[in-house]
Design an enzyme around this catalytic site. Sequence first.
Site, mmCIF file in Angstrom:
data_model
loop_
_atom_site.group_PDB
_atom_site.id
_atom_site.type_symbol
_atom_site.label_atom_id
_atom_site.label_comp_id
_atom_site.label_asym_id
_atom_site.label_seq_id
_atom_site.Cartn_x
_atom_site.Cartn_y
_atom_site.Cartn_z
ATOM 1 C CG HIS A 111 -1.783 -1.054 1.227
ATOM 2 N ND1 HIS A 111 -1.567 -2.440 1.707
ATOM 3 C CD2 HIS A 111 -3.142 -1.227 0.904
ATOM 4 C CE1 HIS A 111 -2.347 -3.277 1.534
ATOM 5 N NE2 HIS A 111 -3.537 -2.641 0.938
ATOM 6 C CE LYS A 136 -5.453 -4.401 -1.182
ATOM 7 N NZ LYS A 136 -6.166 -3.819 0.048
ATOM 8 N NE ARG A 174 -10.918 2.370 -4.906
ATOM 9 C CZ ARG A 174 -10.284 1.662 -3.858
ATOM 10 N NH1 ARG A 174 -10.681 0.644 -3.816
ATOM 11 N NH2 ARG A 174 -9.593 2.336 -2.978
ATOM 12 C CB SER A 231 -20.878 14.020 -12.739
ATOM 13 O OG SER A 231 -21.473 13.716 -14.172
ATOM 14 C CB THR A 278 -18.837 18.647 -17.962
ATOM 15 O OG1 THR A 278 -19.386 19.630 -17.482
ATOM 16 C CG2 THR A 278 -18.307 17.503 -16.916
ATOM 17 C CE LYS A 282 -19.776 21.364 -20.897
ATOM 18 N NZ LYS A 282 -21.282 21.883 -20.769
ATOM 19 C CG ASN A 303 -21.972 18.362 -24.845
ATOM 20 O OD1 ASN A 303 -21.834 17.946 -25.937
ATOM 21 N ND2 ASN A 303 -23.170 18.180 -24.056
ATOM 22 C CG ASP A 318 -24.034 21.232 -23.271
ATOM 23 O OD1 ASP A 318 -24.794 20.181 -22.884
ATOM 24 O OD2 ASP A 318 -22.984 21.621 -22.809
ATOM 25 C CB ALA A 348 -21.547 36.166 -20.636
ATOM 26 C CB ALA A 351 -24.638 27.030 -20.128
ATOM 27 C CD GLN A 462 -26.230 16.640 -21.833
ATOM 28 O OE1 GLN A 462 -25.117 16.262 -22.313
ATOM 29 N NE2 GLN A 462 -26.334 15.930 -20.352
HETATM 30 P P1 NAP Z 1 -19.609 29.317 -16.707
HETATM 31 O O1 NAP Z 1 -19.039 28.893 -17.799
HETATM 32 O O2 NAP Z 1 -18.947 29.124 -15.442
HETATM 33 O O3 NAP Z 1 -20.511 30.489 -16.756
HETATM 34 C C1 NAP Z 1 -21.328 30.609 -15.773
HETATM 35 C C2 NAP Z 1 -21.766 32.296 -15.930
HETATM 36 O O4 NAP Z 1 -22.660 32.480 -14.813
HETATM 37 C C3 NAP Z 1 -20.870 33.153 -15.908
HETATM 38 O O5 NAP Z 1 -21.274 34.311 -16.822
HETATM 39 C C4 NAP Z 1 -20.758 33.722 -14.615
HETATM 40 O O6 NAP Z 1 -20.336 35.003 -14.447
HETATM 41 C C5 NAP Z 1 -22.048 33.735 -14.197
HETATM 42 N N1 NAP Z 1 -22.358 33.576 -12.669
HETATM 43 C C6 NAP Z 1 -21.736 32.754 -11.913
HETATM 44 N N2 NAP Z 1 -22.176 33.117 -10.793
HETATM 45 C C7 NAP Z 1 -22.806 34.204 -10.676
HETATM 46 C C8 NAP Z 1 -23.566 34.769 -9.712
HETATM 47 N N3 NAP Z 1 -23.601 34.715 -8.633
HETATM 48 N N4 NAP Z 1 -24.201 36.068 -10.108
HETATM 49 C C9 NAP Z 1 -24.199 36.194 -11.234
HETATM 50 N N5 NAP Z 1 -23.675 35.628 -12.391
HETATM 51 C C10 NAP Z 1 -22.775 34.507 -12.253
HETATM 52 O O7 NAP Z 1 -20.608 27.907 -16.343
HETATM 53 P P2 NAP Z 1 -21.573 26.936 -17.324
HETATM 54 O O8 NAP Z 1 -20.725 25.738 -18.185
HETATM 55 O O9 NAP Z 1 -22.328 28.149 -18.492
HETATM 56 O O10 NAP Z 1 -22.924 26.457 -16.538
HETATM 57 C C11 NAP Z 1 -23.699 27.581 -16.199
HETATM 58 C C12 NAP Z 1 -24.842 26.891 -15.306
HETATM 59 O O11 NAP Z 1 -25.536 26.185 -16.691
HETATM 60 C C13 NAP Z 1 -24.733 25.567 -14.551
HETATM 61 O O12 NAP Z 1 -25.538 26.044 -13.566
HETATM 62 C C14 NAP Z 1 -24.827 24.410 -15.181
HETATM 63 O O13 NAP Z 1 -25.388 23.477 -14.206
HETATM 64 C C15 NAP Z 1 -26.039 24.803 -16.219
HETATM 65 N N6 NAP Z 1 -25.808 23.893 -17.344
HETATM 66 C C16 NAP Z 1 -26.956 23.193 -17.480
HETATM 67 C C17 NAP Z 1 -26.906 22.310 -18.491
HETATM 68 C C18 NAP Z 1 -27.928 21.249 -18.874
HETATM 69 O O14 NAP Z 1 -27.980 20.401 -19.519
HETATM 70 N N7 NAP Z 1 -29.071 21.505 -17.984
HETATM 71 C C19 NAP Z 1 -25.782 22.096 -19.442
HETATM 72 C C20 NAP Z 1 -24.694 22.915 -19.349
HETATM 73 C C21 NAP Z 1 -24.732 23.850 -18.159
HETATM 74 P P3 NAP Z 1 -18.391 35.317 -14.320
HETATM 75 O O15 NAP Z 1 -17.918 35.089 -15.889
HETATM 76 O O16 NAP Z 1 -18.679 36.597 -13.815
HETATM 77 O O17 NAP Z 1 -18.133 34.079 -13.336
#
Ligand code: NAP
Length: 493
Positions: A111, A136, A174, A231, A278, A282, A303, A318, A348, A351, A462
């Site tokens: 180990h 092992k 594992r 995840s 993810t 990405k 993705n 996505d 921005a 997603a 997705q």
């Molecule tokens: P990301 O690239 O980190 O982008 C997040 C965005 O939200 C950025 O513009 C960020 O601003 C902003 N943000 C974060 N916290 C904030 C806050 N407290 N107040 C205001 N703005 C905030 O993440 P992502 O990959 O786009 O994912 C974002 C969300 O989409 C997650 O909740 C994820 O679960 C969801 N999502 C869902 C799916 C689905 O299949 N349902 C697929 C992909 C993503 P800053 O740049 O200033 O940090």
Amino acid sequence: MICVSIGRGRHRSMIAEARHVAEQGAQLVELRLDYIRRAVNIKRLLANRRCPIIATCRREEDGGKWTASDADRLTLLRQAIAEGVDYVDLEEDVAGQIPRYGKTKRIVSYHNFVETPEDVQSIHDRMCTKDPDIVKIATLAHHPHDNLRLLRLIENSSVPTVAFCMGEQGILSRLLSGRFGAPFTYATFHEDRALAPGQLSYRQMTEMYRYTNISKSTVIYGVVADPVAHSLSPVIHNAAFQDSGLDMVYIPFRVPLDELGSFLGDCPELGIKGLSVTIPHKGEIMQFLDQVDTDAATIGACNTAVFNGQQISGYNTDHQAAVDSLLLAHTSSGATPLKGKTSLILGAGGAASSVAYGLTQLGSDVVITSRNEERSNALAERFNCRTVPWEERQNIRAGVLINTTPIGMHPKVDESPYEKRHIDRGMVVFDTVYNPEQTLLIKYAREQNCRVITGVDMFIRQAELQFRHFTGQEAPKEVMRNQLKRSTGAARY
Ligand code: NAP
């Protein structure tokens, strides 16, 4: 075969758990004698056993709880052998002090809770000279590639070898050790009671990963992320593979950003044919792709990766999932329901890029708002959209509101990125957050009688599209959805 490790302070509890897992189908149980708080009564532990037993008594330095003398420990192990225990675990340095006796098989073990040493092959060679029935080796993974190094040991050894990496990065070894020829892998009795880092429970091993069905012919898929524990993809894809009767398994791969290239290089030898990709990979994965579909290339993010030998193709499901979800919510609004309609995207990031691309393709007038103006502007420029300052987001009259920020996500479920009083009745409200499904924003929208699209709708879509890329078949959508609902908020892997 799965060996369930049991470490309890009382004989009674240990016997009860061993009986319980044997009744559940476990074919091998490891009794961790070092966990017993009083004098160990080995006769009692071995009486009426329901399946073969490994007797193990680990010193503290090897990750165990034994604090008495080593002489006492060796006496206990000799007693276990004299009582006819099926296997005894002997660390490499003491294996020479306990000779072979009776029918008890010898597991000679090593180990390392610090690293996976460079000279692991010479450690294995040395262990093979200690009269083992099984060797092992358990080491801590710092790099995804450590897994393949140990799996190769198993494959190339003439002595049956159980080798795997500990820690979250080691989960793949594992799960895949049997595929490489290991006689068994270890699991814990319960997910909350792992006896070694990264250990999965017997239930997870059997129900989610169907470990005993994983063979050389099993095709491997998984999600590459860092972190990966949150995840939900393993739960839904494994349920879908099982429901479709496919010889496939889906595994979580925790891969640091700077090791993505090395991991992708290992994938063909690991038997991996496809990946969900993810955060944070990405964008990073784009440079490693041999073929990229138009959507992924335009968005600059992938993705889904599919292997064809050494060649990797990249897709972005996505984007298609967001488009399909939006169109589904507008089925009664004609052929081009979003044309000319104003859509406001909150956030921005990644997603937001997928959604912005999809909405502009559908002819919508897209407005982007985020707390980071620079990011908003960059995204708006790429897809020819407008922007509005974050503080002014609620002044926009939008027909479609999409939240792509994590606001409202578990555990901060009492937050919303948009106030209820600004949500109009006619709006379509789309929250990409899927844990929980009923976010505060979705609740507000429902209260205003808006049409809603949840993050679960998009996530399932997705995943369905990924399933199609992986298998060439249609996904069992309802199975995926039900599994996701059951698992939301629960333990992962
Ligand atoms: P990301 O690239 O980190 O982008 C997040 C965005 O939200 C950025 O513009 C960020 O601003 C902003 N943000 C974060 N916290 C904030 C806050 N407290 N107040 C205001 N703005 C905030 O993440 P992502 O990959 O786009 O994912 C974002 C969300 O989409 C997650 O909740 C994820 O679960 C969801 N999502 C869902 C799916 C689905 O299949 N349902 C697929 C992909 C993503 P800053 O740049 O200033 O940090």
